[in-house]
Write a protein that holds these residues in place. Structure first.
Motif, short mmCIF file in Angstrom:
data_model
loop_
_atom_site.label_atom_id
_atom_site.label_comp_id
_atom_site.label_asym_id
_atom_site.label_seq_id
_atom_site.Cartn_x
_atom_site.Cartn_y
_atom_site.Cartn_z
N ILE A 267 0.88 -1.17 0.00
CA ILE A 267 0.00 0.00 0.00
C ILE A 267 0.92 1.22 0.00
O ILE A 267 1.52 1.56 1.03
CB ILE A 267 -0.93 0.03 1.22
N TYR A 281 -3.04 -0.30 -4.48
CA TYR A 281 -2.42 -1.56 -4.03
C TYR A 281 -1.46 -1.96 -5.15
O TYR A 281 -1.87 -2.10 -6.30
CB TYR A 281 -3.47 -2.66 -3.82
N GLN A 284 -1.87 -3.97 -8.41
CA GLN A 284 -3.31 -3.85 -8.23
C GLN A 284 -4.02 -5.17 -8.51
O GLN A 284 -5.00 -5.51 -7.84
CB GLN A 284 -3.85 -2.76 -9.15
N TRP A 296 0.10 -8.10 2.60
CA TRP A 296 -0.07 -6.69 2.30
C TRP A 296 0.68 -5.87 3.36
O TRP A 296 0.51 -6.10 4.57
CB TRP A 296 -1.54 -6.29 2.35
N VAL A 306 -7.52 -4.12 4.35
CA VAL A 306 -7.57 -5.02 3.20
C VAL A 306 -8.78 -5.90 3.45
O VAL A 306 -8.73 -6.85 4.25
CB VAL A 306 -6.29 -5.86 3.06
#
Length: 357
Positions: A267, A281, A284, A296, A306
């Motif tokens: 992120i 993100y 993506q 993540w 998320v």
């Protein structure tokens, strides 16, 4: 009279056994044995005080047998028993036995010294017991205070594996030979994952390793709707065939692979500000295999989530990181093939997709 006394003790033991006071029948028999022994000691002491110690060969043989049995079980209790109260019980018995022997000897051989010496011995024994109990409550060891014992629920909670979950289903109607049984039939799992079998059939099943017929792992009976979990941390790398011991034609394979690093999604900084063409993100959209763990990492200077689903329909409940502060990492293992959309509940313009094949 002795028969009446022993019968009364027997009734007391049976009452302890069957009334549930002693929890189990065996515990009640233990209580009965102890009561019978103490009554026997009372009769023995009364006989010695009344007629002296018998010197017949029969009495000597009986004494030898009793001493042999007592020493044998005493040795076992002190050396091989794991109970924390063995030494305590032995100490209490000796504190009672030694003064009793001294008093019995004085009563038989030197009755004139019975009162003064008996009083001294009795007071000394009582003082010793009182001091021992008192020190058990106030000394640093506090051996008289019961230690907290973990409940079965706490032990189970501690033993629950914490690795990522890989789900396997025991399919409905799998007892019919030729029908699909375990899904997936060949499960490729990274070492360290927790494999979770769920019985979706209407009959009971097992998950039993073919190697050693259950020596490697064995679920025992899995009830309808039941779950069996296996921590693969200690399983060797390679193929492990398993079957249902109740329905041996149900066969599947568990393949343990070396652990892999999670696939990373970042992120990036500034994701909280919506802009055309911006990636929130990174990457993506990502394609991964079944069983892959995706991690993540929040590199932005504000909180994010998320959350599986999308901003229009809302969360679908498959996975949710909840609030992630700066530097936090959230991991999720994808056990089933499919396309998984996700977004940030705080900033709904942030969206991504994980395609699992």
């Amino acid at each position: 009279m002795p028969g009446m006394g022993l019968t009364a003790i027997g009734v007391a033991g049976l009452t302890l056994s069957y009334a549930g006071i002693a929890h189990t029948f065996i515990d009640g028999m233990h209580a009965l044995t102890g009561l019978t022994m103490f009554v026997g000691l009372i009769f023995l002491s009364a006989g010695i005080l009344d007629g002296g110690i018998s010197t017949s060969n029969r009495a000597k043989a009986t004494t030898l047998v009793i001493l042999s049995i007592g020493l044998g079980f005493g040795t076992f209790a002190l050396t091989m028993n794991t109970s924390n109260y063995t030494i305590t019980l032995a100490g209490i018995l000796m504190a009672i036995a030694f003064p009793s022997i001294i008093i019995a000897y004085l009563a038989m051989k030197h009755p004139t010294f019975l009162k003064p010496v008996g009083s001294i011995v009795g007071i000394a024994a009582a003082t010793g017991i009182i001091m021992w109990v008192a020190f058990g409550f106030v000394s640093p060891d506090t051996y008289m205070i019961p230690q907290q014992v973990e409940s079965p629920e706490e032990e189970m909670a501690e033993s629950v594996p914490t690795g990522p979950i890989y789900a396997i289903k025991i399919l409905k109607d799998s007892t019919k030979q030729g029908n699909p049984d375990y899904d997936p039939d060949v499960a490729v799992v990274q070492q360290g994952y927790t494999v979770e079998w769920t019985n979706e059939d209407s009959l009971v099943h097992t998950v039993t390793s073919s190697e050693g017929f259950g020596e490697l792992f064995d679920s025992s009976i899995i009830d309808v709707g039941g779950v069996f979990t296996l921590d693969t941390t200690d399983l060797e790398i390679g193929e492990h065939e398993y079957t249902c011991s109740l329905h041996p034609y149900m066969v599947a394979t568990l393949i343990i692979e070396e652990p892999k690093e999670p696939t990373k999604i970042v992120i990036p900084e500034g994701s909280a500000v919506p802009e055309d063409g911006k990636i929130y993100y990174d990457p993506q959209t990502i394609d991964v295999a079944v069983g892959t763990t995706v991690a993540w990492e929040n590199q932005d200077n504000t909180v994010h989530t998320v959350t599986s689903g999308n901003s229009d329909a809302g969360p679908d409940g498959i996975f949710d990181s909840e609030m992630m502060s700066t530097g936090d990492v959230y991991e999720f293992t994808f056990s089933d093939a499919g396309n998984y959309d996700y977004y940030c509940t705080f900033h709904p313009w942030m969206a991504g997709t994980v395609n699992v094949e």
